[in-house]
Design a protein around this motif. Structure first.
Motif, short mmCIF file in Angstrom:
data_model
loop_
_atom_site.label_atom_id
_atom_site.label_comp_id
_atom_site.label_asym_id
_atom_site.label_seq_id
_atom_site.Cartn_x
_atom_site.Cartn_y
_atom_site.Cartn_z
N ASN A 66 5.53 -22.17 -9.86
CA ASN A 66 4.91 -21.35 -10.91
C ASN A 66 5.49 -21.68 -12.29
O ASN A 66 4.77 -21.68 -13.29
CB ASN A 66 5.12 -19.86 -10.60
CG ASN A 66 4.19 -19.37 -9.50
OD1 ASN A 66 3.06 -19.84 -9.37
ND2 ASN A 66 4.66 -18.44 -8.70
N GLU A 67 6.79 -21.95 -12.33
CA GLU A 67 7.39 -22.36 -13.61
C GLU A 67 6.80 -23.68 -14.08
O GLU A 67 6.55 -23.87 -15.28
CB GLU A 67 8.90 -22.47 -13.46
CG GLU A 67 9.59 -21.12 -13.26
CD GLU A 67 11.07 -21.26 -12.96
OE1 GLU A 67 11.53 -22.42 -12.75
OE2 GLU A 67 11.79 -20.23 -12.93
N SER A 68 6.57 -24.61 -13.14
CA SER A 68 5.97 -25.89 -13.51
C SER A 68 4.54 -25.71 -14.00
O SER A 68 4.12 -26.35 -14.98
CB SER A 68 5.98 -26.84 -12.30
OG SER A 68 7.30 -27.12 -11.87
N GLN A 73 -10.37 -15.11 -0.92
CA GLN A 73 -9.38 -14.06 -1.13
C GLN A 73 -8.21 -14.59 -1.97
O GLN A 73 -7.95 -15.80 -2.00
CB GLN A 73 -8.84 -13.56 0.22
CG GLN A 73 -9.90 -13.05 1.17
CD GLN A 73 -10.59 -11.81 0.65
OE1 GLN A 73 -9.95 -10.89 0.14
NE2 GLN A 73 -11.91 -11.77 0.77
N ARG A 74 -7.53 -13.68 -2.64
CA ARG A 74 -6.30 -14.03 -3.32
C ARG A 74 -5.17 -14.05 -2.29
O ARG A 74 -5.23 -13.36 -1.28
CB ARG A 74 -5.97 -13.01 -4.41
CG ARG A 74 -7.00 -12.91 -5.50
CD ARG A 74 -6.71 -11.77 -6.45
NE ARG A 74 -5.56 -12.02 -7.30
CZ ARG A 74 -4.39 -11.44 -7.21
NH1 ARG A 74 -4.18 -10.53 -6.24
NH2 ARG A 74 -3.39 -11.72 -8.03
N PRO A 75 -4.11 -14.84 -2.52
CA PRO A 75 -2.95 -14.77 -1.63
C PRO A 75 -2.41 -13.34 -1.58
O PRO A 75 -2.20 -12.71 -2.61
CB PRO A 75 -1.95 -15.73 -2.29
CG PRO A 75 -2.81 -16.71 -3.02
CD PRO A 75 -3.98 -15.91 -3.53
N LYS A 76 -2.21 -12.86 -0.37
CA LYS A 76 -1.74 -11.48 -0.22
C LYS A 76 -1.13 -11.29 1.16
O LYS A 76 -1.30 -12.11 2.07
CB LYS A 76 -2.90 -10.49 -0.40
CG LYS A 76 -4.03 -10.65 0.62
CD LYS A 76 -5.15 -9.65 0.35
CE LYS A 76 -6.27 -9.82 1.38
NZ LYS A 76 -7.36 -8.81 1.16
N LEU A 77 -0.40 -10.18 1.31
CA LEU A 77 0.22 -9.81 2.57
C LEU A 77 -0.14 -8.36 2.85
O LEU A 77 0.12 -7.48 2.03
CB LEU A 77 1.74 -9.98 2.50
CG LEU A 77 2.53 -9.51 3.72
CD1 LEU A 77 2.21 -10.37 4.93
CD2 LEU A 77 4.03 -9.53 3.42
N GLY A 89 0.21 -18.39 -8.22
CA GLY A 89 0.72 -17.19 -8.88
C GLY A 89 0.79 -15.96 -8.00
O GLY A 89 1.87 -15.33 -7.87
N PRO A 90 -0.32 -15.56 -7.36
CA PRO A 90 -0.28 -14.33 -6.56
C PRO A 90 0.58 -14.42 -5.30
O PRO A 90 0.83 -13.41 -4.66
CB PRO A 90 -1.76 -14.12 -6.18
CG PRO A 90 -2.55 -14.93 -7.15
CD PRO A 90 -1.68 -16.11 -7.46
N LEU A 91 1.02 -15.64 -4.94
CA LEU A 91 1.78 -15.80 -3.70
C LEU A 91 3.22 -15.33 -3.84
O LEU A 91 3.90 -15.10 -2.84
CB LEU A 91 1.74 -17.27 -3.26
CG LEU A 91 2.33 -17.62 -1.90
CD1 LEU A 91 1.67 -16.82 -0.78
CD2 LEU A 91 2.21 -19.12 -1.63
N ASN A 110 8.07 -12.78 -1.61
CA ASN A 110 9.24 -11.97 -1.96
C ASN A 110 9.40 -10.82 -0.98
O ASN A 110 10.52 -10.45 -0.61
CB ASN A 110 9.09 -11.44 -3.39
CG ASN A 110 10.30 -10.66 -3.83
OD1 ASN A 110 11.42 -11.16 -3.80
ND2 ASN A 110 10.09 -9.41 -4.23
N ARG A 111 8.28 -10.27 -0.54
CA ARG A 111 8.35 -9.17 0.43
C ARG A 111 8.85 -9.65 1.78
O ARG A 111 9.59 -8.95 2.46
CB ARG A 111 6.96 -8.54 0.57
CG ARG A 111 6.96 -7.27 1.42
CD ARG A 111 5.59 -6.66 1.47
NE ARG A 111 5.55 -5.55 2.41
CZ ARG A 111 4.45 -4.93 2.78
NH1 ARG A 111 3.28 -5.31 2.28
NH2 ARG A 111 4.49 -3.93 3.65
#
Length: 330
Positions: free
Chosen positions: A241-243, A68-72, A201-203, A208-209
């Motif tokens: 992510n910037e790195s 799965q992709r990182p998700k909430l 990336g997807p995290l 943020n939520r």
């Protein structure tokens, strides 16, 4: 399989019951929570846990199938968060990712681990050494797992940065271009960066939520007092992510530089080959002329014709060599 099952009351651990319903009932009666850790559970094992804790079938399906992709996701009786811890193998310079699924309820935490990259045992031991944090309930477990996962991202990013510096040094060696295997190493490195990006990336959106629900509304089963802590984790994953973006851009630039160096080297080789071919063409032309069977060739009857032609060819070769050398063709 169930790796660990414990009840936590006021930040203190008590061993859980074999019967999961009894463990949950005791945790609720004492105002605590139960934390169950599973590693690659079978469908039958996880069905038992899902029934006892009322986990949503869609989340259960995701936890069993993994990948799965990182998700909430929020459900009526639980919160479902997917994280992808990463592991860096220095011997092979590879990045591999695992998965951690977290089910969070009012008085329970169920963690499902796939792969070897999840830091759950270390997180549990850390929380048990900090009873004040653990006393905050299931939200503390959610925060600690997310924080440990993202902190490890920073370590992996540093390792990848070191590898990239070595690769950059190899490409920009004084002799130029590195070895013939450099291009394959660059492509392999780019794949590792891509694997890392899929985990980080997807995290950003789930964290943020948790840090600031905004238009989505309050996240259930998560204490509002924990928002500053999740905001800190969100800041860390943003930095990661910037790195990763910087690494990806830099490795693309290194690949372009390597290909440009290879093109320059090939052009230089072709120039040298052309120079030597031109030098070989002069004596070939002269000997070709005198290899023709013409009856009227005055030089054939001259006593010094042979040494004169040898000297002429030698002089022309020396002149061509000096000319090509001056222009950097040889």
């Amino acid at each position: 399989m169930i790796v660990d099952c414990a009840i936590y009351r006021d930040g203190q651990r008590a061993e859980g019951h074999e019967d999961l319903s009894d463990a949950l009932a005791d945790a609720r009666a004492a105002g605590g929570f139960v934390w169950i850790g599973l590693h690659r559970p079978s469908e039958a094992e996880f069905d038992r846990v899902a029934q006892e804790f009322g986990l949503h079938p869609l989340a259960v399906e995701d936890a069993l199938k993994a990948h799965q992709r990182p998700k909430l996701e929020t459900y009526e009786d639980s919160l479902f968060l997917v994280l992808k811890p990463v592991v860096y193998e220095p011997r092979s310079d590879t990045v591999s990712s695992g998965e951690v699924m977290i089910f969070l309820g009012d008085s329970f935490v169920v963690t499902v681990r796939h792969g070897e990259g999840a830091p759950l045992q270390a997180v549990r031991h850390r929380l048990e050494r900090e009873p004040d944090l653990l006393a905050e309930g299931p939200t503390a477990v959610l925060y600690a797992i997310a924080d440990a996962t993202v902190d490890h991202y920073l370590e992996v990013a540093a390792e990848l940065q070191n590898d990239l510096e070595e690769l950059e040094t190899e490409v920009f060696l004084p002799e130029g271009g590195g070895s013939r295997h450099t291009a394959s190493r660059i492509y392999a490195y780019k794949r590792q960066v891509l694997e890392f990006r899929r985990a980080t990336g997807p995290l950003t959106l789930p964290l943020n939520r948790l840090a600031d629900p905004g238009p989505f509304g309050t996240v259930p089963f998560v204490d509002d007092k924990a928002r500053p802590f999740f905001r800190d984790v969100h800041d860390h994953v943003t930095r990661v992510n910037e790195s990763v973006e910087a690494l990806d851009r830099l490795v693309s630039d290194i690949l372009s530089a390597h290909l440009a160096q290879m093109t320059v080297r090939q052009n230089d080789d072709m120039r040298k080959i052309s120079g030597w071919a031109a030098m070989a063409a002069v004596p070939t032309m002269i000997t070709g002329i005198y290899g023709m069977n013409f009856a009227h060739m005055p030089e054939l009857h001259w006593e010094w014709s042979y040494p004169a032609l040898i000297v002429l060819m030698a002089v022309l070769e020396v002149l061509l060599y000096r000319l090509f050398k001056r222009r950097g063709w040889l």
